[in-house]
Design a protein around this motif. Structure first.
Motif, mmCIF file in Angstrom:
data_model
loop_
_atom_site.group_PDB
_atom_site.id
_atom_site.type_symbol
_atom_site.label_atom_id
_atom_site.label_comp_id
_atom_site.label_asym_id
_atom_site.label_seq_id
_atom_site.Cartn_x
_atom_site.Cartn_y
_atom_site.Cartn_z
ATOM 1 N N THR A 284 0.824 -1.395 -0.194
ATOM 2 C CA THR A 284 -0.389 0.140 -0.004
ATOM 3 C C THR A 284 0.730 1.086 -0.122
ATOM 4 N N LEU A 285 0.818 2.321 -0.776
ATOM 5 C CA LEU A 285 0.680 3.967 -0.813
ATOM 6 C C LEU A 285 0.701 4.479 -0.395
ATOM 7 N N SER A 286 0.457 5.541 0.875
ATOM 8 C CA SER A 286 0.308 6.426 1.539
ATOM 9 C C SER A 286 0.698 7.996 1.040
ATOM 10 N N PHE A 287 0.083 8.104 0.328
ATOM 11 C CA PHE A 287 0.458 9.969 -0.427
ATOM 12 C C PHE A 287 -0.081 11.216 0.624
ATOM 13 N N ARG A 288 0.638 12.025 1.399
ATOM 14 C CA ARG A 288 0.460 13.566 2.104
ATOM 15 C C ARG A 288 0.744 14.633 0.728
ATOM 16 N N GLY A 289 0.092 15.729 1.404
ATOM 17 C CA GLY A 289 0.479 17.056 0.943
ATOM 18 C C GLY A 289 0.952 18.588 1.418
ATOM 19 N N ASN A 290 0.674 19.114 1.292
ATOM 20 C CA ASN A 290 1.544 20.413 1.597
ATOM 21 C C ASN A 290 0.287 21.501 0.654
ATOM 22 N N GLY A 291 -0.247 20.494 0.142
ATOM 23 C CA GLY A 291 -0.672 21.688 -0.838
ATOM 24 C C GLY A 291 -0.851 22.371 -2.414
ATOM 25 N N LYS A 297 -4.504 13.103 -7.368
ATOM 26 C CA LYS A 297 -4.385 13.246 -8.940
ATOM 27 C C LYS A 297 -2.597 12.037 -9.425
ATOM 28 N N MET A 298 -1.979 12.576 -8.199
ATOM 29 C CA MET A 298 -0.840 12.201 -8.401
ATOM 30 C C MET A 298 -0.961 10.870 -7.917
ATOM 31 N N ALA A 299 -1.777 9.930 -6.428
ATOM 32 C CA ALA A 299 -2.041 8.065 -6.190
ATOM 33 C C ALA A 299 -2.762 7.684 -7.256
ATOM 34 N N ALA A 300 -3.752 8.511 -8.016
ATOM 35 C CA ALA A 300 -4.456 8.007 -9.590
ATOM 36 C C ALA A 300 -3.256 7.807 -10.381
#
Length: 342
Positions: A284-291, A297-300
């Motif tokens: 599994t991959l978890s993505f976190r961003g800061n705006g 969209k990156m995960a997709a």
């Protein structure tokens, strides 16, 4: 001379390394590796050989609480013969290693004691005993070979559970720091040996013991203390942990706990980073961003995942888990290149 100690990944395995560190660390440079059974032992042994070949020092390899298959014994023995100044000793208590013991002089087996006690008896016979350490070793022995009528058994159970749940520092990324954490926990276990109802007292104290290790400055919740500590480690190592995605800079971690807290705290502390990815053994991959980049969209795009603009997830079917962080990061980097064409 260097000492390299490979051991199992439970209380008994780490106990062996705690004992060797106690007796040897002031005399020799030491490295520690840990493995479960099977192929992982071979992969860790290859890492040990790479360390030996890069240093060209005289080296003693200690293997403890791991029984080897005959083919592994043959392979390891051959690798040692090819290298001058390298010696090997195995200290174990699993009866399944009986065949290997008969055929290899460096393979010591005794199924009447746990491996930690074998190590303690071995080293204390050379350097002399220690009362506090002996009591701790007997506690580990009581639970590992399941002496449920031993007065130290219940305390051993609490120690065993504490080590199995000590997942705050991922050792693939930060092996030295992870070992220091385990050694700190085991050292504190010694405070409860010989104490009336020590098992209850330790159970009550575990949260505070963990906080004591991670507290660097002001107090906070355990979750926040762990995050602060991990963000510090990640920030120090970020140059070797970075990847690029469509002009945005991110960091890759593996099997990190509490990724929402740590990922977001890292991004707040490192403004030049736009995203944080954590990959797990379950693919599994978890993505976190800061705006700065929409991680949904990156995960997709990368794995057909999705979620929120600053918190998303997905499944990386082609991911191969391993014990070398650089290889894990390279898989994420290659995935980004393949999917973006950049």
């Amino acid at each position: 001379m260097k000492i390299i100690h490979l051991s199992h990944t439970d209380l008994d395995g780490y106990g062996c390394q705690y004992v060797s560190k106690f007796f040897l660390s002031k005399r020799y440079e030491m490295s520690f590796y840990n493995s479960n059974y099977g192929k992982e032992i071979e992969e860790k042994f290859d890492m040990i050989l790479a360390e030996i070949d890069s240093s060209n020092e005289k080296t003693m390899i200690i293997i403890s609480d791991l029984n080897l298959a005959p083919a592994q014994c043959d392979s390891f023995a051959a690798a040692i013969r090819e290298r001058s100044g390298v010696k090997l000793v195995l200290l174990d208590h699993h009866i399944t290693g009986e065949v290997c013991e008969r055929e290899n002089a460096w393979y010591y087996l005794d199924d009447s004691r746990c491996a930690t006690k074998i190590c303690y008896d071995f080293f204390s016979g050379i350097f002399g005993g220690n009362e506090r350490l002996s009591a701790l070793v007997d506690t580990i022995n009581a639970v590992d070979i399941w002496l449920d009528d031993d007065p130290r058994f219940e305390l051993g159970k609490v120690c065993m559970g504490a080590i199995s749940s000590a997942k705050e520092i991922n050792k693939v990324m930060f092996n030295t720091e992870g070992m220091n954490y385990i050694f700190y926990m085991i050292e504190r276990f010694g405070d409860f040996c010989g104490v009336a109802n020590g098992h209850i007292a330790l159970d009550d104290a575990l949260h505070s013991i963990k906080k004591d290790f991670f507290r660097k400055g002001s107090d906070d919740t355990l979750s926040n203390l762990v995050s602060r500590y991990m963000v510090g480690l990640l920030s120090e190592a970020k140059d070797e942990m970075s990847v690029e995605y469509r002009g945005h800079k991110g960091l890759v971690s593996t099997n990190i706990g509490d990724v929402s807290v740590i990922g977001n705290d890292f991004l707040m502390a490192n403004s030049e980073y736009d995203f944080f990815i954590n990959v797990t053994s379950k693919k599994t991959l978890s993505f976190r961003g800061n705006g700065k980049v929409d991680v949904s969209k990156m995960a997709a795009e990368l794995v057909g995942g999705g979620g929120h603009a600053n918190a998303s997830g997905g499944f990386f079917a082609g991911f191969r888990d391993g014990y070398d962080y650089a290889e894990i990061r390279a898989q994420i980097e290659n995935l980004i290149k393949e999917r973006t064409g950049e």
